[in-house]
Scaffold this motif. Structure first.
Motif, short mmCIF file in Angstrom:
data_model
loop_
_atom_site.label_atom_id
_atom_site.label_comp_id
_atom_site.label_asym_id
_atom_site.label_seq_id
_atom_site.Cartn_x
_atom_site.Cartn_y
_atom_site.Cartn_z
N THR A 1 7.05 17.96 -1.04
CA THR A 1 6.86 19.06 -2.26
C THR A 1 7.26 20.92 -1.06
N LYS A 2 6.10 20.53 -0.46
CA LYS A 2 5.83 21.55 0.28
C LYS A 2 6.72 22.05 1.45
N TRP A 3 7.78 21.23 2.70
CA TRP A 3 8.75 22.10 3.40
C TRP A 3 10.22 21.89 2.23
N LYS A 4 10.12 20.50 1.56
CA LYS A 4 11.44 20.63 0.81
C LYS A 4 11.41 22.73 -0.16
N SER A 5 10.58 22.55 -0.51
CA SER A 5 10.97 23.91 -1.14
C SER A 5 10.98 24.90 -0.22
N ARG A 6 10.50 24.93 1.22
CA ARG A 6 10.26 26.31 2.23
C ARG A 6 11.97 26.02 2.73
N ARG B 1 22.65 16.96 10.42
CA ARG B 1 22.29 16.25 9.45
C ARG B 1 20.92 15.51 9.96
N MET B 2 20.00 16.36 9.25
CA MET B 2 18.39 16.37 10.03
C MET B 2 17.31 15.75 9.31
N THR B 3 16.78 14.70 9.76
CA THR B 3 15.23 13.46 9.09
C THR B 3 14.03 14.12 9.69
N VAL B 4 13.60 14.54 8.35
CA VAL B 4 12.53 15.35 8.62
C VAL B 4 10.85 14.38 8.17
N VAL B 5 10.16 14.02 8.85
CA VAL B 5 8.89 12.95 8.55
C VAL B 5 7.87 14.24 8.82
N LEU B 6 7.11 13.90 7.52
CA LEU B 6 6.18 14.67 6.81
C LEU B 6 4.62 13.83 6.72
N ALA B 7 3.52 14.08 6.55
CA ALA B 7 2.27 13.56 6.62
C ALA B 7 2.27 13.49 5.55
N ARG B 8 1.37 12.34 4.72
CA ARG B 8 1.19 12.31 3.17
C ARG B 8 1.09 13.88 2.32
N GLY B 9 2.05 13.53 1.30
CA GLY B 9 1.71 14.93 0.46
C GLY B 9 2.48 16.30 0.82
N HIS C 1 1.10 -1.33 0.30
CA HIS C 1 -0.18 -0.21 0.02
C HIS C 1 0.55 1.37 -0.17
N GLU C 2 0.35 2.54 -0.27
CA GLU C 2 1.21 3.47 -0.43
C GLU C 2 2.11 4.01 0.36
N THR C 3 2.58 4.63 0.99
CA THR C 3 3.03 4.64 2.25
C THR C 3 2.59 6.01 2.75
N GLU C 4 2.42 5.93 4.62
CA GLU C 4 1.75 6.68 4.75
C GLU C 4 2.33 8.58 5.07
N VAL C 5 3.78 8.52 5.31
CA VAL C 5 4.28 8.94 5.50
C VAL C 5 5.61 9.53 4.30
N GLU C 6 6.56 10.84 4.47
CA GLU C 6 6.76 11.58 3.40
C GLU C 6 8.19 11.94 4.81
N VAL C 7 9.41 11.85 3.70
CA VAL C 7 10.17 11.91 4.15
C VAL C 7 11.71 12.89 3.86
N LEU C 8 12.28 14.10 4.48
CA LEU C 8 12.93 14.54 3.29
C LEU C 8 14.26 14.32 4.55
N SER C 9 15.75 14.42 3.94
CA SER C 9 16.91 14.41 4.47
C SER C 9 17.40 15.78 4.07
N VAL C 10 17.86 16.85 5.50
CA VAL C 10 18.85 17.58 5.53
C VAL C 10 20.10 17.64 5.86
#
Length: 377
Positions: A350-355, A339-347, A225-234
């Motif tokens: 893109t918004k937080w990467k840009s910010r 070195r950071m991980t940001v765990v986000l709600a699905r969707g 099933h589709e993943t429930e979170v999205e993750v950014l590596s900073v």
């Protein structure tokens, strides 16, 4: 000694709390010690026998009563026994009874303030989608209880149709509060969402990013099933011979601006010229006044955060904050200062990467610094 993080897992009988915990264990480093404090009804602790066989370092039980109510006074003794006998990296409290144990969370916070031995990392509520009937109480009191809930895990949703799951979402919405929620994957939720970052996990490189990697396949159920979170590596990299610090004013602005229904967790190892105050106002001065640039563990969970000194007397191979990402190979002499991980709600990726990329949130103190933001999930 750093306080022991405590994760509370609650939910009604049969919702899948023990399964969630047992699925968490294999995701952690082999040397990581978890102690379990269970609150059972009755006098036969069958689940504890199961948990004790799953690489959990120690188990304490509080029987014949609700830990949120009449047994709350015994909590300090039980936690102290685990701390003394097990020396755990983390304690998980699993409790049945009240789905929103504000009393328990407040007691953990009180013990943390008075002893300095504990810190509340998060409160997770497990809901059985197949059988849950919704909240009986949507009053002010219920809303106050739910303020101490950080994450709702919808379990057993695979056993029902989509309409049933949507009904559960509607009932969560009845309380009109912003609370993170996620579907489990057959009782499994990634540790990067359930647990914050602590000193022991910071020694393990994969634990900073929850084991996520753009090139690394996810666990065996990921394609179901589709993943429930999205993750950014900073990653923030400095150049030159002089140690550099992250701009803590900008970092604090970032932490304050993150809504807890969009951003679930922020975890990082940070080089800083001085400690940043935690969200409750506490400041970790253990690095000493003459430490200069020191490394700290940042753990932001659902709107609150801690900032604790990281002992860097570790072999270089496991000092993750000193290991630059591969993208910096072309740079002159450099150091990864965040070195950071940001765990986000699905969707939300893109918004937080840009910010973050627009600047003003994650930056070096003074001029310079090379910022990289990648979506890994």
């Amino acid at each position: 000694m750093a306080p022991i993080p405590i994760t509370i897992v609650t939910g009604f009988l049969g919702s899948g709390k023990t399964t969630l915990i047992l699925n968490l264990i294999p995701q952690l480093p082999h040397t990581y010690k978890i102690a379990l404090l269970k609150n059972e009804f009755g006098d036969v602790a069958i689940d504890s026998q199961l948990a004790a066989s799953a690489a959990i370092s120690g188990v304490q039980e509080l029987l014949n009563g609700c830990i949120c109510c009449n047994l709350v006074g015994q909590l300090g003794d039980a936690l102290n026994t685990l701390r003394r006998d097990v020396l755990p990296d983390r304690i998980i409290i699993e409790t049945s009874g009240s789905a929103f144990p504000a009393t328990l969370a407040m007691e953990v916070n009180r013990l943390g303030r008075e002893t300095g031995n504990y810190t509340l990392d998060g409160v997770v509520v497990v809901i059985d989608v197949e059988n849950w009937k919704g909240y009986e109480d949507t009053s002010y009191t219920a809303k106050m209880q739910q303020k101490y809930t950080d994450l709702i895990v919808f379990n057993k949703w695979e056993l029902v149709d989509e309409r049933r799951y949507e009904d559960c979402l509607d009932r969560v919405g009845d309380l009109e509060l912003q609370i993170a929620n996620v579907k489990s994957d057959k009782g499994r939720v990634d540790q990067s969402l359930l647990l914050g970052l602590d000193s022991a996990l910071a020694k393990d490189g994969d634990s900073i990013h929850g084991g996520y990697s753009k090139d690394k396949p996810q666990h065996e159920h990921a394609e179901d099933h589709e993943t429930e979170v999205e993750v950014l590596s900073v990653n923030l990299v400095s150049e030159g011979d002089t140690p550099k610090s992250v701009n803590l004013d900008s970092l604090e602005t970032f932490l304050l601006s993150a809504p807890k229904d969009e951003v679930y967790r922020i975890k990082a190892v940070v080089s800083a010229s001085h400690p940043l105050a935690s969200s409750n106002g506490d400041v970790d001065e253990s690095a000493g006044p003459s430490a200069g640039i020191a490394k700290y563990v940042l753990n932001w969970a659902f709107g609150r955060w801690t900032f604790t000194h990281l002992n860097t007397n570790l072999p270089a191979s496991i000092n993750v904050a000193s290991s630059p990402p591969s993208d910096t190979a072309q740079l002159p002499k450099h150091e990864t200062i965040l070195r950071m991980t940001v765990v986000l709600a699905r969707g939300g990726a893109t918004k937080w990467k840009s910010r973050i990329e627009k600047g003003g949130m994650i930056e070096q103190e003074g001029e310079g610094g090379f910022l990289m933001v990648d979506r890994v999930v």
